[in-house]
Design an enzyme around this catalytic site. Structure first.
Site, mmCIF file in Angstrom:
data_model
loop_
_atom_site.group_PDB
_atom_site.id
_atom_site.type_symbol
_atom_site.label_atom_id
_atom_site.label_comp_id
_atom_site.label_asym_id
_atom_site.label_seq_id
_atom_site.Cartn_x
_atom_site.Cartn_y
_atom_site.Cartn_z
ATOM 1 N N ASN A 216 67.634 93.280 23.828
ATOM 2 C CA ASN A 216 68.720 93.427 24.810
ATOM 3 C C ASN A 216 68.264 93.847 26.207
ATOM 4 O OD1 ASN A 216 68.124 95.996 23.797
ATOM 5 N ND2 ASN A 216 70.163 96.736 24.297
ATOM 6 N N CYS B 172 72.656 99.781 24.015
ATOM 7 C CA CYS B 172 72.714 100.937 23.109
ATOM 8 C C CYS B 172 73.556 102.043 23.718
ATOM 9 C CB CYS B 172 71.305 101.435 22.816
ATOM 10 S SG CYS B 172 70.362 101.695 24.317
ATOM 11 N N GLU C 188 63.989 104.874 19.313
ATOM 12 C CA GLU C 188 65.250 104.801 20.062
ATOM 13 C C GLU C 188 66.101 103.758 19.359
ATOM 14 O OE1 GLU C 188 66.303 106.755 22.199
ATOM 15 O OE2 GLU C 188 64.493 107.737 22.899
ATOM 16 N N GLU D 106 61.847 109.277 26.315
ATOM 17 C CA GLU D 106 61.136 108.253 27.080
ATOM 18 C C GLU D 106 61.406 108.470 28.566
ATOM 19 O OE1 GLU D 106 60.318 104.486 25.151
ATOM 20 O OE2 GLU D 106 62.369 104.555 24.423
#
Ligand code: NAD
Length: 479
Positions: A149, A281, A247, A459
């Site tokens: 994505n 997400c 993640e 991150e």
């Protein structure tokens, strides 16, 4: 002419054609043909990264700065071309594709700077005459596994810090979006990376990804993708006692209180739930709305949804591109049906759309009268589908917002300082937004969540060092 892209192992382009990349806005448009690695090639890539590690990890900041800066400059200079190909392979709009490409360039620029800012600590020991140095060292061979994505931004935010901190890489992108991954590797190679430092292995997750998970020579794995695959990464990494970072999914709440600015709240919901075709997400898939504003909010949101232009990602007027592929389209439709069967009302959208070219077009859907116990409110749909959950007041809104297996982002629309402050402190999410969409984050600050959404260090930004380095404490007796 359709390009043919190969894998990149130990400084060589290798492999025969294996898979075809199709444009979801026009299934007759072939973006390219791509080599598909097997387990043996994954093994060669891991061996190459292992062999390249000693020299690269000692190469010093200037060499790393030069490569990362050069890559950033080329990505930025070619943003329109790379962004267009990204929109062609993933289906997000041209503006979103170019925006994501600019983001990738900014990430490389940031980590080019980081190479020159690395530091440690010198502290006195509790023992007289003894000095203590605390330094950070590269971890080793990092396996990078990415989803479809964000085809260029997610690879960038893993590759850039891994290189900046002196690691070598085996990179396995998602099968649906190999072109953006290939471009980034091609650019870094030409920017001067020594052979073996960055290896690209395109191919199936169950083959190439699994070979990375099973190798004792991969010292760390950074993964972004679904919860199911994340659990496999975790189990395999524990087996090898390696560092890992996950993640994963989200079911992000956007709370709208009676005192919200209605226009701001509708903007936040529209952007957060449906832009990038809802395939984020961080998407606001649960709209938790208090009684006093509920009907006005739903009416205004439906009105704005009816004006959204859904179409070919490359058309300048398009605001919502197609769903990424047939499987995801079916998943979106299935969840709309599940929500309705559980008692939610389909207040807007949800139907397939015909456009000039054959593609996976879906009218963004709004489910109302949803409850937080419905499957459509608990499981990640990953498409342009949002549910409105009506609540009586702020306290109930906060309880419902936190009642989820996920914890990536959350948002609140309110003009109350008290509620905004309380929500920031009590929302069980890694990132909290006030009067902003839940999606849309900066590249220089930490990114990540809690509960089922994330595992391991954050991150991005300076916090990336936590994952891409290991800390050493060294003692010297000087008398
Ligand atoms: P996915 O889990 O299907 O695939 C992710 C990657 O894992 C792909 O490269 C795939 O090939 C690989 N893979 C599959 N099986 C594997 C195996 N056995 N071993 C090793 N690797 C394997 O996810 P997806 O459908 O590509 O992406 C969508 C998901 O990603 C959604 O759940 C979304 O929420 C999540 N996502 C999370 C974030 C975040 O930062 N939290 C960001 C973007 C996407």
């Amino acid at each position: 002419m359709t390009p043919f892209r190969q894998n990149f192992i130990d400084g060589e382009w290798v492999g025969d054609a294996g898979s075809r990349n199709i444009n979801p806005s026009d299934t007759g448009d072939v973006v390219g043909d791509y080599a598909s690695a097997g387990a043996a090639q994954a093994g060669q890539a891991i061996a190459a990264a292992k062999a390249a590690f000693p020299a690269w990890s000692r190469s010093g900041p200037l060499a790393r700065h030069a490569v990362l800066k050069k890559a950033s400059d080329e990505i930025l200079a070619r943003k329109d071309e790379i962004g267009r190909n990204l929109a062609r392979e993933e289906g997000k709009t041209l503006a979103e594709g170019i925006g994501e490409t600019i983001r990738a360039a900014q990430i490389f620029d940031f980590f080019a700077g980081e190479t020159l800012r690395l530091s440690g600590e010198v502290v006195p020991s509790v023992r007289p005459g003894v000095g203590v140095e605390i330094t950070r060292e590269a971890v080793g061979v990092v396996g990078i596994i990415t989803p479809w994505n964000f085809p260029i931004a997610i690879p960038a935010w893993k590759i850039a810090p891994a290189l900046a901190h002196g690691n070598t890489i085996v990179f396995k992108p998602a099968e649906l979006v190999p072109e953006s991954a290939w471009s980034i590797v091609d650019i870094l190679h030409r920017a001067g990376l020594p052979k073996g430092v960055l290896n690209l292995v395109m191919g199936k997750g169950s083959v190439v990804g699994q070979a990375m998970l099973d190798s004792p020579d991969v010292n760390a794995i950074t993964f972004t993708g679904s919860v199911g695959t994340g659990k496999r990464v975790a189990a395999a990494s524990i087996e090898h006692m390696r560092k890992f970072q996950l993640e994963m999914g989200g079911k992000n709440p956007l709370v709208v209180l009676d005192d919200a600015d209605l226009a701001v709240a509708v903007d936040c919901a529209l952007n957060g739930a449906f832009f990038s075709t809802g395939q984020r997400c961080t998407a606001s898939s649960r709209l938790i709305v208090t009684d006093g504003i509920h009907d006005r909010f739903v009416d205004a949101l439906k009105d704005r949804m009816s004006k959204l232009v859904v179409g070919d990602a490359l058309d300048a007027q398009t605001q919502i591109g197609p769903v990424v592929d047939a499987t995801q389209l079916k998943q979106d439709e299935d969840y709309i049906a599940i929500g309705r069967a559980e008692g939610a009302e389909l207040a807007f959208g949800g139907e397939r759309l015909d456009r000039k070219t054959p593609g996976f077009y879906l009218q963004p859907a709004l489910l109302t009268q949803a409850t937080n116990t419905m499957r459509s409110s608990r499981e990640e749909i990953f498409g342009p589908v949002a549910s409105v959950i009506r609540v009586k007041d702020y306290d109930e809104a906060l309880t419902v917002a936190n009642d989820t297996p996920f914890g990536l982002t959350s948002g609140i629309c309110t003009s109350s300082l008290k509620h905004a402050t309380h929500f920031k402190r009590n929302s069980e999410a890694g990132m909290v937004m006030v009067n902003l969409p839940t999606a849309g984050v900066d590249f220089h600050v930490p990114f990540g969540g809690r509960k089922g959404s994330s595992y391991g260090p954050r991150e991005q930004g300076r916090y990336a060092a936590e994952f891409y380095t290991t800390v050493k404490t060294a003692y010297t007796f000087a008398g």
